[in-house]
Enzyme design. Structure first.
Site, short mmCIF file in Angstrom:
data_model
loop_
_atom_site.label_atom_id
_atom_site.label_comp_id
_atom_site.label_asym_id
_atom_site.label_seq_id
_atom_site.Cartn_x
_atom_site.Cartn_y
_atom_site.Cartn_z
N THR A 72 -13.81 78.76 52.39
CA THR A 72 -12.86 78.49 53.45
C THR A 72 -12.56 79.75 54.27
O THR A 72 -12.60 80.84 53.73
CB THR A 72 -11.58 77.97 52.77
N ARG A 106 -10.71 62.91 49.82
CA ARG A 106 -9.93 64.02 49.24
C ARG A 106 -9.50 65.03 50.30
O ARG A 106 -10.26 65.43 51.18
CB ARG A 106 -10.78 64.71 48.17
N GLY A 141 -7.49 68.84 50.67
CA GLY A 141 -6.96 69.99 49.94
C GLY A 141 -5.74 70.57 50.62
O GLY A 141 -5.03 69.87 51.37
N ASP A 142 -5.49 71.82 50.39
CA ASP A 142 -4.29 72.48 50.93
C ASP A 142 -4.47 72.94 52.38
O ASP A 142 -3.48 73.10 53.11
CB ASP A 142 -3.93 73.71 50.07
N THR A 201 -6.74 80.39 50.45
CA THR A 201 -8.04 79.88 50.03
C THR A 201 -8.06 79.80 48.51
O THR A 201 -7.57 80.70 47.84
CB THR A 201 -9.20 80.77 50.50
N GLY A 202 -8.61 78.72 47.99
CA GLY A 202 -8.67 78.57 46.54
C GLY A 202 -8.68 77.11 46.17
O GLY A 202 -8.96 76.25 47.02
N GLY A 254 -7.55 73.88 46.02
CA GLY A 254 -6.54 73.24 46.86
C GLY A 254 -5.46 72.46 46.12
O GLY A 254 -4.29 72.49 46.51
N1 ASP Z 1 -8.60 75.43 49.60
C1 ASP Z 1 -9.77 74.70 49.97
C2 ASP Z 1 -9.67 73.29 49.47
O1 ASP Z 1 -9.24 73.08 48.36
C3 ASP Z 1 -11.04 75.27 49.45
C4 ASP Z 1 -11.26 76.74 49.67
O2 ASP Z 1 -10.32 77.51 49.84
O3 ASP Z 1 -12.43 77.14 49.71
O4 ASP Z 1 -10.08 72.38 50.18
#
Ligand code: ASP
Length: 307
Positions: free
Chosen positions: A173, A201, A203-204, A224-225, A227
């Site tokens: 991300t 789905r 994410g955050d 980023t992480g 989610g």
């Molecule tokens: N946070 C993002 C998600 O969960 C993924 C990412 O940070 O790479 O969609």
């Protein structure tokens, strides 16, 4: 105090020096430098933090190395469903988009939603319809195809797992935060989400307060992480709240949320943040995070690993 600053990220995860080829490392560092410079040039010429974060995020969305825009990962059905968001710390206005396909730059669409609609978050077909109305650029499926990403999907398609793009293969991300010469701050985030995701789905990243938040009174944050953990911990807004209600500094608030809250819960990832005094924090609890920052005095750097 330096009067403008920008920070960017290209995803956090298990990014190990030992498993990165020198050629790839060069490619990533160059892409980060160029993205940083594209946003920085706007700040240097007196432009807004908002325009700077959009510019840097667009650059990263156009770069196939990162899991956003062109380089987005595949869903279970072999499509791309992208999410993005933006927030303006000056007005507290926000725009976000989720589950969209074929829109070249989801972050630009988020900005249109913020500025040209009465809504904050649009999804799927409706969002694409609005993108057409705003004359956003669309691209074919081929534009978003890469064999590498497709192989990532094939590896896990028949399993029940979803995979953080950077949990193994280490790309992620993207996002940007900035403070401009006028004292305003802004944040943006854009992603393809997780490989093999299904059932729509989300994410955050497109959720204001979780993956993105900005308020001139406190800070601008892009996450980023994993989610699901970032959603439950309402990460970006929590950092702002710790500053606003508890008087923590930017660095202290980021430390608490990333290391003391997310980590024990199993929430792998990181974030970038700035405040209106031009402090900046690039914090992660994973092995690495593609990241960079640069301030008005020309200080800054791009990096990947922990050290
Ligand atoms: N946070 C993002 C998600 O969960 C993924 C990412 O940070 O790479 O969609």
């Amino acid at each position: 105090m330096t009067d403008y600053i920008i920070a960017i990220h290209g995803g956090a995860g298990t990014i190990l020096r030992a498993s990165m080829s020198p050629e790839n490392e060069k490619l990533y560092l160059k892409a980060l430098e160029d993205a940083l410079e594209s946003g920085y040039s706007i700040l240097r010429s007196g432009g807004s933090a908002l325009d700077a974060v959009v510019q840097a995020t667009v650059f990263l969305e156009d770069c196939p190395l990162f899991n956003a825009g062109r380089g987005s990962v595949f869903t279970h059905d072999g499509c791309h469903e992208m999410d993005a968001s933006i927030m303006d710390g000056k007005t507290l206005k926000a725009g976000a988009v989720t589950g969209i396909s074929n829109v070249k730059n989801p972050v630009i669409l988020s900005k249109h939603i913020m500025e040209n609609s009465e809504h904050v978050l649009l999804s799927g077909k409706g969002a694409e319809e609005f993108a057409r109305k705003m004359r956003c650029e669309f691209e074919s499926d081929e534009y978003f195809f890469s064999q590498f990403r497709y192989d990532q999907l094939l590896e896990i398609r028949d399993t029940n797992t979803v995979k953080l793009d950077h949990s193994e293969k280490k790309f992620g991300t993207v996002g940007a935060v900035a403070r401009d010469v006028h004292g305003h701050i802004a944040a943006s985030t854009s992603t393809g989400g997780m490989t093999n995701k299904r059932y729509g789905r989300i994410g955050d990243s497109p959720v204001i307060g979780a993956g993105t938040y900005a308020n001139d009174k406190t800070c601008a944050v892009s996450c980023t992480g994993h989610g699901e953990f970032f959603l439950r911990a309402v990460v970006a807004y929590d950092i702002s709240c710790l500053m606003e209600y508890k008087g923590l500094s930017l660095a202290e608030a980021c430390e608490v949320v990333v290391h003391k809250k997310l980590m024990p819960a199993g929430g792998e990832g990181g974030l970038i943040a700035v405040d209106s005094a031009s402090n900046c924090a690039l914090v992660f609890n994973s092995e690495g995070m593609y990241r960079g920052w640069k301030d008005a005095d020309g200080n800054g750097h791009v990096s990947i690993y922990k050290d």
